[in-house]
Motif scaffolding. Structure first.
Motif, PDB file in Angstrom:
ATOM      1  N   VAL A 103       0.930  -1.201  -0.028  1.00  0.00           N
ATOM      2  CA  VAL A 103       0.074   0.195  -0.080  1.00  0.00           C
ATOM      3  C   VAL A 103       0.956   1.295  -0.086  1.00  0.00           C
ATOM      4  CG1 VAL A 103      -1.752   1.336   1.554  1.00  0.00           C
ATOM      5  CG2 VAL A 103      -2.161  -1.088   1.192  1.00  0.00           C
ATOM      6  N   ARG A 104       1.914   1.183   0.617  1.00  0.00           N
ATOM      7  CA  ARG A 104       2.729   2.481   0.761  1.00  0.00           C
ATOM      8  C   ARG A 104       3.691   2.535  -0.607  1.00  0.00           C
ATOM      9  NH1 ARG A 104       5.485   1.715   6.467  1.00  0.00           N
ATOM     10  NH2 ARG A 104       3.697   2.346   7.978  1.00  0.00           N
ATOM     11  N   VAL A 146       1.395   6.534  -7.080  1.00  0.00           N
ATOM     12  CA  VAL A 146       0.527   7.235  -7.538  1.00  0.00           C
ATOM     13  C   VAL A 146       0.675   8.788  -7.229  1.00  0.00           C
ATOM     14  CG1 VAL A 146      -1.895   7.808  -7.404  1.00  0.00           C
ATOM     15  CG2 VAL A 146      -1.162   5.405  -7.727  1.00  0.00           C
ATOM     16  N   LYS A 147       0.971   9.147  -5.932  1.00  0.00           N
ATOM     17  CA  LYS A 147       0.877  10.420  -5.461  1.00  0.00           C
ATOM     18  C   LYS A 147       2.301  11.170  -5.805  1.00  0.00           C
ATOM     19  CE  LYS A 147      -2.656  10.074  -1.918  1.00  0.00           C
ATOM     20  NZ  LYS A 147      -2.929  10.084  -0.449  1.00  0.00           N
ATOM     21  N   LYS A 183      -0.106   5.986 -12.974  1.00  0.00           N
ATOM     22  CA  LYS A 183      -1.622   5.675 -12.959  1.00  0.00           C
ATOM     23  C   LYS A 183      -1.997   5.192 -14.322  1.00  0.00           C
ATOM     24  CE  LYS A 183      -3.430  10.220 -11.988  1.00  0.00           C
ATOM     25  NZ  LYS A 183      -4.019  11.185 -11.088  1.00  0.00           N
ATOM     26  N   LEU A 208       2.495   1.795  -3.541  1.00  0.00           N
ATOM     27  CA  LEU A 208       1.729   1.933  -4.610  1.00  0.00           C
ATOM     28  C   LEU A 208       0.973   3.451  -4.356  1.00  0.00           C
ATOM     29  CD1 LEU A 208      -0.472  -1.127  -4.800  1.00  0.00           C
ATOM     30  CD2 LEU A 208       1.254  -0.302  -6.678  1.00  0.00           C
ATOM     31  N   THR A 209       0.792   3.717  -2.949  1.00  0.00           N
ATOM     32  CA  THR A 209       0.372   5.171  -2.801  1.00  0.00           C
ATOM     33  C   THR A 209       1.457   6.095  -3.391  1.00  0.00           C
ATOM     34  OG1 THR A 209      -1.043   4.627  -0.740  1.00  0.00           O
ATOM     35  CG2 THR A 209      -0.210   6.729  -0.887  1.00  0.00           C
ATOM     36  N   ILE A 215      -5.108  -4.502   0.123  1.00  0.00           N
ATOM     37  CA  ILE A 215      -4.433  -3.681  -0.507  1.00  0.00           C
ATOM     38  C   ILE A 215      -5.502  -2.550  -1.257  1.00  0.00           C
ATOM     39  CG2 ILE A 215      -3.418  -2.898  -2.823  1.00  0.00           C
ATOM     40  CD1 ILE A 215      -2.149  -5.849  -2.494  1.00  0.00           C
ATOM     41  N   GLN A 237      -5.832   5.794   1.804  1.00  0.00           N
ATOM     42  CA  GLN A 237      -4.826   6.696   1.577  1.00  0.00           C
ATOM     43  C   GLN A 237      -5.359   7.880   0.701  1.00  0.00           C
ATOM     44  OE1 GLN A 237      -1.890   6.864   3.262  1.00  0.00           O
ATOM     45  NE2 GLN A 237      -2.423   5.490   4.473  1.00  0.00           N
ATOM     46  N   VAL A 243      -6.406   7.125  -2.574  1.00  0.00           N
ATOM     47  CA  VAL A 243      -6.152   6.478  -3.892  1.00  0.00           C
ATOM     48  C   VAL A 243      -7.345   5.984  -4.395  1.00  0.00           C
ATOM     49  CG1 VAL A 243      -4.939   5.311  -5.325  1.00  0.00           C
ATOM     50  CG2 VAL A 243      -3.695   6.064  -3.412  1.00  0.00           C
ATOM     51  N   LEU A 274      -5.329   1.352   0.087  1.00  0.00           N
ATOM     52  CA  LEU A 274      -5.324   2.502  -0.822  1.00  0.00           C
ATOM     53  C   LEU A 274      -6.246   3.331  -0.832  1.00  0.00           C
ATOM     54  CD1 LEU A 274      -4.076   0.273  -4.112  1.00  0.00           C
ATOM     55  CD2 LEU A 274      -2.869   2.095  -2.519  1.00  0.00           C
ATOM     56  N   VAL A 314      -9.666   3.588  -6.187  1.00  0.00           N
ATOM     57  CA  VAL A 314      -9.575   1.973  -6.390  1.00  0.00           C
ATOM     58  C   VAL A 314     -10.635   1.566  -7.202  1.00  0.00           C
ATOM     59  CG1 VAL A 314      -9.723   0.055  -5.227  1.00  0.00           C
ATOM     60  CG2 VAL A 314      -8.358   1.780  -4.321  1.00  0.00           C
TER      61      VAL A 314
END
Length: 127
Positions: A4-5, A11-12, A17, A7-8, A32, A39, A41, A36, A43
């Motif tokens: 998760v960290r 993205v951020k 993406k 992928l976040t 997951i 956070q 994000v 997200l 999904v």
């Protein structure tokens, strides 16, 4: 969760993406996806509805598509809101006027269904 960290972050901070996250089991994918969402994000959870966790019900592809379709109808963007009734049972005599009318109605229903499938595919692509 480490995934998760990562992928976040992708993205951020890096602007990657869309991303695809997979796993061998549905529970891991749900974890997951939930992480997200927490956070912030966006999904879209793809999978069989009965296998997706209850907290992700609104993030499933089927429900997001349905929700977007309803929003478009509420805004009046759905210009094809008139539904066509099923033509009923096929008449036995292929040479009758009744059969030709039945065939026209059946073809109209098929065109309408095809149009709705195309719209759903377009909505899914924009999610």
């Amino acid at each position: 969760h480490t995934s998760v960290r990562i992928l976040t972050s992708w993205v951020k901070t890096m602007g990657y993406k869309p991303l695809l996250a997979t796993s061998e089991c549905n529970v891991a994918v749900d974890n997951i996806a939930e992480g997200l969402l927490e956070q912030g994000v966006k999904v879209v959870r793809v999978g069989r509805a009965e296998k997706v966790g209850k907290r992700l019900h609104d993030a499933t592809l089927v429900n997001l598509t349905k929700q977007r379709r309803e929003e478009e109808q509420a805004k009046g963007d759905d210009s094809d809101g008139d539904w066509i009734d099923e033509p009923g049972e096929e008449p036995a005599d292929w040479n009758s006027e009744e059969w030709h009318e039945w065939k026209k109605k059946r073809e109209a229903v098929h065109r309408k269904l095809a149009w709705h499938r195309k719209k759903d595919n377009f909505i899914k692509e924009r999610l």
